[in-house]
Design a protein around this motif. Structure first.
Motif, mmCIF file in Angstrom:
data_model
loop_
_atom_site.group_PDB
_atom_site.id
_atom_site.type_symbol
_atom_site.label_atom_id
_atom_site.label_comp_id
_atom_site.label_asym_id
_atom_site.label_seq_id
_atom_site.Cartn_x
_atom_site.Cartn_y
_atom_site.Cartn_z
ATOM 1 N N GLU A 114 -11.014 -22.794 -59.033
ATOM 2 C CA GLU A 114 -11.332 -23.699 -57.922
ATOM 3 C C GLU A 114 -11.956 -25.020 -58.387
ATOM 4 O O GLU A 114 -12.107 -25.942 -57.602
ATOM 5 C CB GLU A 114 -12.245 -22.997 -56.898
ATOM 6 N N ASP A 115 -12.307 -25.120 -59.648
ATOM 7 C CA ASP A 115 -12.886 -26.370 -60.157
ATOM 8 C C ASP A 115 -11.799 -27.373 -60.521
ATOM 9 O O ASP A 115 -11.266 -27.340 -61.633
ATOM 10 C CB ASP A 115 -13.730 -26.118 -61.416
ATOM 11 N N VAL A 116 -11.483 -28.242 -59.578
ATOM 12 C CA VAL A 116 -10.480 -29.278 -59.847
ATOM 13 C C VAL A 116 -11.091 -30.603 -59.445
ATOM 14 O O VAL A 116 -11.745 -30.703 -58.407
ATOM 15 C CB VAL A 116 -9.189 -29.030 -59.029
ATOM 16 N N ARG A 117 -10.940 -31.597 -60.304
ATOM 17 C CA ARG A 117 -11.379 -32.938 -59.911
ATOM 18 C C ARG A 117 -10.247 -33.903 -60.227
ATOM 19 O O ARG A 117 -9.667 -33.841 -61.312
ATOM 20 C CB ARG A 117 -12.618 -33.363 -60.724
ATOM 21 N N VAL A 118 -9.955 -34.758 -59.276
ATOM 22 C CA VAL A 118 -8.915 -35.758 -59.503
ATOM 23 C C VAL A 118 -9.566 -37.131 -59.451
ATOM 24 O O VAL A 118 -10.298 -37.435 -58.506
ATOM 25 C CB VAL A 118 -7.789 -35.655 -58.455
ATOM 26 N N TYR A 119 -9.346 -37.916 -60.470
ATOM 27 C CA TYR A 119 -9.874 -39.283 -60.495
ATOM 28 C C TYR A 119 -8.711 -40.248 -60.368
ATOM 29 O O TYR A 119 -7.799 -40.231 -61.192
ATOM 30 C CB TYR A 119 -10.571 -39.575 -61.829
ATOM 31 N N THR A 120 -8.754 -41.077 -59.358
ATOM 32 C CA THR A 120 -7.777 -42.156 -59.307
ATOM 33 C C THR A 120 -8.215 -43.210 -60.329
ATOM 34 O O THR A 120 -9.348 -43.159 -60.839
ATOM 35 C CB THR A 120 -7.756 -42.822 -57.917
ATOM 36 N N TYR A 121 -7.362 -44.174 -60.591
ATOM 37 C CA TYR A 121 -7.753 -45.234 -61.532
ATOM 38 C C TYR A 121 -9.011 -45.958 -61.040
ATOM 39 O O TYR A 121 -9.898 -46.278 -61.814
ATOM 40 C CB TYR A 121 -6.587 -46.193 -61.797
ATOM 41 N N GLN A 122 -9.065 -46.161 -59.718
ATOM 42 C CA GLN A 122 -10.239 -46.836 -59.153
ATOM 43 C C GLN A 122 -11.514 -46.010 -59.382
ATOM 44 O O GLN A 122 -12.545 -46.514 -59.800
ATOM 45 C CB GLN A 122 -10.029 -47.052 -57.640
ATOM 46 N N MET A 123 -11.412 -44.697 -59.121
ATOM 47 C CA MET A 123 -12.581 -43.833 -59.263
ATOM 48 C C MET A 123 -13.023 -43.732 -60.721
ATOM 49 O O MET A 123 -14.216 -43.741 -61.033
ATOM 50 C CB MET A 123 -12.263 -42.428 -58.731
ATOM 51 N N LEU A 124 -12.036 -43.634 -61.602
ATOM 52 C CA LEU A 124 -12.376 -43.520 -63.021
ATOM 53 C C LEU A 124 -13.050 -44.808 -63.495
ATOM 54 O O LEU A 124 -14.031 -44.781 -64.251
ATOM 55 C CB LEU A 124 -11.102 -43.230 -63.837
ATOM 56 N N HIS A 125 -12.542 -45.920 -63.005
ATOM 57 C CA HIS A 125 -13.128 -47.214 -63.332
ATOM 58 C C HIS A 125 -14.608 -47.258 -62.916
ATOM 59 O O HIS A 125 -15.481 -47.662 -63.683
ATOM 60 C CB HIS A 125 -12.324 -48.317 -62.626
ATOM 61 N N THR A 126 -14.852 -46.794 -61.698
ATOM 62 C CA THR A 126 -16.226 -46.787 -61.184
ATOM 63 C C THR A 126 -17.142 -45.950 -62.089
ATOM 64 O O THR A 126 -18.221 -46.395 -62.488
ATOM 65 C CB THR A 126 -16.249 -46.204 -59.745
ATOM 66 N N GLU A 127 -16.696 -44.743 -62.404
ATOM 67 C CA GLU A 127 -17.532 -43.846 -63.213
ATOM 68 C C GLU A 127 -17.753 -44.389 -64.619
ATOM 69 O O GLU A 127 -18.832 -44.264 -65.193
ATOM 70 C CB GLU A 127 -16.913 -42.448 -63.279
ATOM 71 N N ILE A 153 -14.616 -31.672 -70.245
ATOM 72 C CA ILE A 153 -14.987 -32.030 -68.879
ATOM 73 C C ILE A 153 -14.746 -33.530 -68.699
ATOM 74 O O ILE A 153 -14.732 -34.282 -69.683
ATOM 75 C CB ILE A 153 -16.466 -31.660 -68.586
ATOM 76 N N PRO A 154 -14.556 -33.985 -67.459
ATOM 77 C CA PRO A 154 -14.215 -35.394 -67.234
ATOM 78 C C PRO A 154 -15.226 -36.367 -67.851
ATOM 79 O O PRO A 154 -14.860 -37.465 -68.261
ATOM 80 C CB PRO A 154 -14.208 -35.530 -65.711
ATOM 81 N N GLU A 155 -16.494 -35.930 -67.916
ATOM 82 C CA GLU A 155 -17.530 -36.807 -68.480
ATOM 83 C C GLU A 155 -17.218 -37.202 -69.925
ATOM 84 O O GLU A 155 -17.664 -38.252 -70.388
ATOM 85 C CB GLU A 155 -18.903 -36.127 -68.401
ATOM 86 N N ALA A 162 -16.396 -45.543 -71.577
ATOM 87 C CA ALA A 162 -17.609 -46.352 -71.425
ATOM 88 C C ALA A 162 -17.977 -46.995 -72.767
ATOM 89 O O ALA A 162 -18.368 -48.165 -72.821
ATOM 90 C CB ALA A 162 -18.755 -45.489 -70.898
ATOM 91 N N CYS A 163 -17.856 -46.233 -73.842
ATOM 92 C CA CYS A 163 -18.124 -46.801 -75.173
ATOM 93 C C CYS A 163 -17.204 -47.982 -75.434
ATOM 94 O O CYS A 163 -17.650 -49.049 -75.873
ATOM 95 C CB CYS A 163 -17.893 -45.745 -76.263
ATOM 96 N N THR A 164 -15.899 -47.784 -75.155
ATOM 97 C CA THR A 164 -14.950 -48.852 -75.462
ATOM 98 C C THR A 164 -15.213 -50.082 -74.601
ATOM 99 O O THR A 164 -14.939 -51.203 -75.017
ATOM 100 C CB THR A 164 -13.485 -48.405 -75.253
#
Ligand code: WT7
Length: 659
Positions: A114-127, A153-155, A162-164
């Motif tokens: 049940e652990d699913v996370r979907v990141y859109t490009y916008q969401m990934l950009h934000t994080e 994990i997505p982090e 984030a480093c880049t």
């Protein structure tokens, strides 16, 4: 015909699987004629070819002045000099305006179903921006090193990007490595920050990770801050002033989701990734910004034929180069949808991969031969439970895929019709070098087929002269390519001696291979003292030095032993301090010792206690003999230089008792 018979006849008459001609038109490279033209052009005019690719694939803030400056003597290679770009910009920002803003960038499947996370490009950009701001607040600047010791994990992906964004250099240490291995890698790169997690979820269990980080940090003076992602529910001890939680940092009031990207030079360092070599100390392979990203994106496009609507899944761990290039950088630079999976293929059942393929309608699937062999043993019934009809391209990486596994993969996962791209490359090459192009290259099971356009792969003899058709020799690459490593971190001498001293004007891969009359490459394995366990490179010297660091051990020699599922498994010969008697406790103790020194992947499966090792009169251990013994062969070759040939007979007996 039985599978076995089929394989036999296949090898005999060199059976070829022809690509489905109807699908050709859709493929990125539409057939072998097109390949030949492209390859010829790229070799004749490498600067034109790679310059065009870099311009097509990346967004540059300012154009490069030259495509390539190559100097094999120093050695030094510069790609796209003067060009300015940013990796996180290319993987995120530009997709916010090219129509992909709401497209899934990352589909993350956790170990629990049940652990699913979907990141859109916008969401990934934000994080990514938020975490980049956290790093910035910690004082991380361009050129600083950040160590990442994290599960899938997505982090992890967010921290990399984030480093880049800041121009910081990440150094990922696979979470299966021990605290000692982590410590030496952090120390070598002098990282300022470590990002880790409380735990790893694996096969239904929670394995604490933070204690390893704590242990390592006792002896890492460069690390000022440690950021911890909460993944499990286990108790964690935090060191005041040094440690903080990822979620607290991200949610702090002054952390915003705007973070400007740094304009980086094409040759600015992007990441360090440690890999095993033939000496005890792992090498910090350095990749740089413009060339690496161009090459990762280029190969993802050509080899996997990724289309905009595709779901693409590479099952590797991001702790290895395969995950860097083919889960994160290649797919995201192209604006593709990449699946990231936290779990293992066998839990809760050996159908987990196929269930995920069905669940997300995966189109492109890239895995390792060791996985195929392990799943093959569980029976093909597991593959029948799901609809695999979404698949279009299958891939393999890490070691040669044996024809039996190839045929099983082709039949049961590929429905007898999908192309399998067997991709040969290395941590050092940054991306795929030898591989079929889907729906273009006729396939021969067990062969990685042809070099990619522009890659000048050759088989040569020790003296550098070309080997004839089917003659085994050294695999070299005698023209530079954008994804090549730029140095060994902190050790340019080793960069030169390992890769550029064996054959003048060429990169030496360290693999033995042959090339058949059709120009198809057949990789035979490492020529140095590196073994390949489940597609992971292990230096025998590294394991040996761990063993001899144990108080009861005087000498150790480690070799790879052929293994049905893992390809090779670790076999150690150990001589004990005089007066010590081997017993089961000591055996267990030594295995636990290696686990602690390096990590579970380095644990010897077999330890043979021996009174002596076969040495030449000059004191050199004759590994060839040790390898032959574990292969069960008595073809030892010339043993006339052995100081005491009697040792060999004893070792053979000891081996029989053990196996
Ligand atoms: C070594 C590199 C590159 C990703 C995984 C491993 C072996 C890799 C193949 C293949 C035969 C292969 C080679 C190479 N290898 N792919 N398709 N066929 N051998 O990266 O840890 O840097 O190991 O893996 O021996 O030198 P790595």
């Amino acid at each position: 015909m039985s599978e076995e018979k089929k394989i036999e006849s296949l090898q005999k008459d060199g059976q070829i699987f022809m690509p489905d001609v109807e699908k050709r038109e859709e493929a990125w490279v539409g057939g072998m004629d097109e390949y030949e033209v492209l390859h010829k052009r790229a070799l004749e005019d490498p600067e034109g070819y790679w310059g065009e690719r870099a311009t097509e694939l990346l967004t540059w803030f300012s154009d490069f002045d030259s495509v390539l400056e190559a100097d094999y003597e120093t050695p030094e290679f510069k790609w796209f000099s003067g060009g300015r770009t940013n990796v996180s910009y290319n993987c995120l920002d530009r997709h916010l305006v090219d129509g992909r803003r709401n497209k899934a960038a990352l589909i993350w499947q956790g170990e629990p179903e049940e652990d699913v996370r979907v990141y859109t490009y916008q969401m990934l950009h934000t994080e990514v921006c938020r975490f980049a701001n956290v790093l910035k607040k910690k004082g991380v600047k361009r050129g600083d090193r950040v160590a990442l010791y994290m599960p899938m994990i997505p982090e992890l992906t967010i921290a990399m990007l984030a480093c880049t964004r800041l121009g910081a250099v990440h150094s990922i240490v696979f979470a299966g490595f021990s605290s000692i291995a982590l410590q030496s890698r952090i120390d070598d790169s002098a990282a300022r920050v470590l990002v880790t997690s409380d735990a790893v979820l694996r096969a239904g269990k929670t394995i604490a990770l933070k204690p390893n980080a704590d242990e390592a940090l006792k002896d890492c003076p460069s690390v000022e801050q440690c950021i911890v992602v909460q993944r499990g529910t286990n108790d964690v001890s935090m060191v005041e002033g040094r440690d903080s939680w990822w979620h607290d940092e991200i949610n702090a009031e002054d952390i915003t989701s705007e973070c400007p990207y740094e304009e980086m030079d094409a040759e600015d360092p992007l990441f360090i990734l440690y890999t095993s070599g033939s000496t005890g100390k792992p090498k910090g392979v350095l990749h740089t910004t413009g060339g690496y990203l161009t090459y990762a994106a280029h190969t993802t496009q050509h080899v996997f034929d990724v289309k905009d609507d595709d779901v693409y899944w590479c099952t590797a761990d991001i702790g290895w180069i395969t995950g860097h290039s083919y889960i994160v950088y290649g797919p995201l630079a192209l604006g593709a949808t990449s699946v990231m999976f936290e779990g293992v293929p066998s839990y809760p059942n050996p159908d987990r991969f196929w269930q995920i393929v069905d669940k997300f309608k995966v189109n492109i699937f890239y895995t390792a031969p060791t996985v195929i062999r392990a799943l093959m043993r569980e029976g093909e019934e597991w593959t029948r439970k799901y609809d695999l009809g979404s698949l279009r391209v299958l891939g393999s990486v890490g070691e040669p895929i044996n024809p039996e596994a190839w045929l099983w993969y082709h039949k049961n996962i590929g429905g007898g019709k999908l192309p399998i791209v067997d991709t040969w490359w290395q941590t050092e090459t940054g991306g795929i070098m030898i591989s079929a192009l889907p729906y273009a290259t006729p396939l021969k099971p067990g062969s990685a087929t042809r070099a990619l356009p522009g890659i000048s792969a050759k088989i040569v003899r020790r003296d550098g002269s070309p080997a004839g058709p089917n003659e085994g020799g050294h695999l070299i690459i005698d023209k530079p390519w954008p994804g090549m490593l730029r140095t060994v971190w902190g050790d340019p001498e080793r960069y030169k001696s390992t890769y550029f001293s064996g054959f003048s004007g060429a990169y030496e891969a360290g693999d033995g291979a042959r090339c058949d009359e059709d120009g198809y490459f057949w990789i035979m394995g490492r020529l140095d003292d590196v073994i390949n366990v489940s597609g992971h490179r292990m230096g025998t010297a590294e394991i040996e030095s761990a063993l001899v660091a144990h108080a009861d051990v005087t000498e150790a020699a480690v070799v790879g032993m052929p293994h049905e599922v893992k390809g090779e498994t670790i076999y150690a010969y150990v001589t004990l301090r005089s007066g010590m008697e081997p017993d089961d406790d000591l055996l267990k103790d030594l295995k636990a010792w290696v686990r602690k020194e390096i990590g579970p992947i380095a644990t010897p499966e077999f330890i043979q206690f021996a009174d002596g090792l076969p040495k030449t009169r000059s004191g050199k251990i004759m590994r060839r003999v040790l390898r032959k013994i574990v292969e069960g062969s008595d073809q030892f070759g010339d043993t006339s230089t052995l100081a005491d040939p009697g040792v060999v007979t004893d070792l053979i007996e000891g081996n029989r008792d053990l196996i």
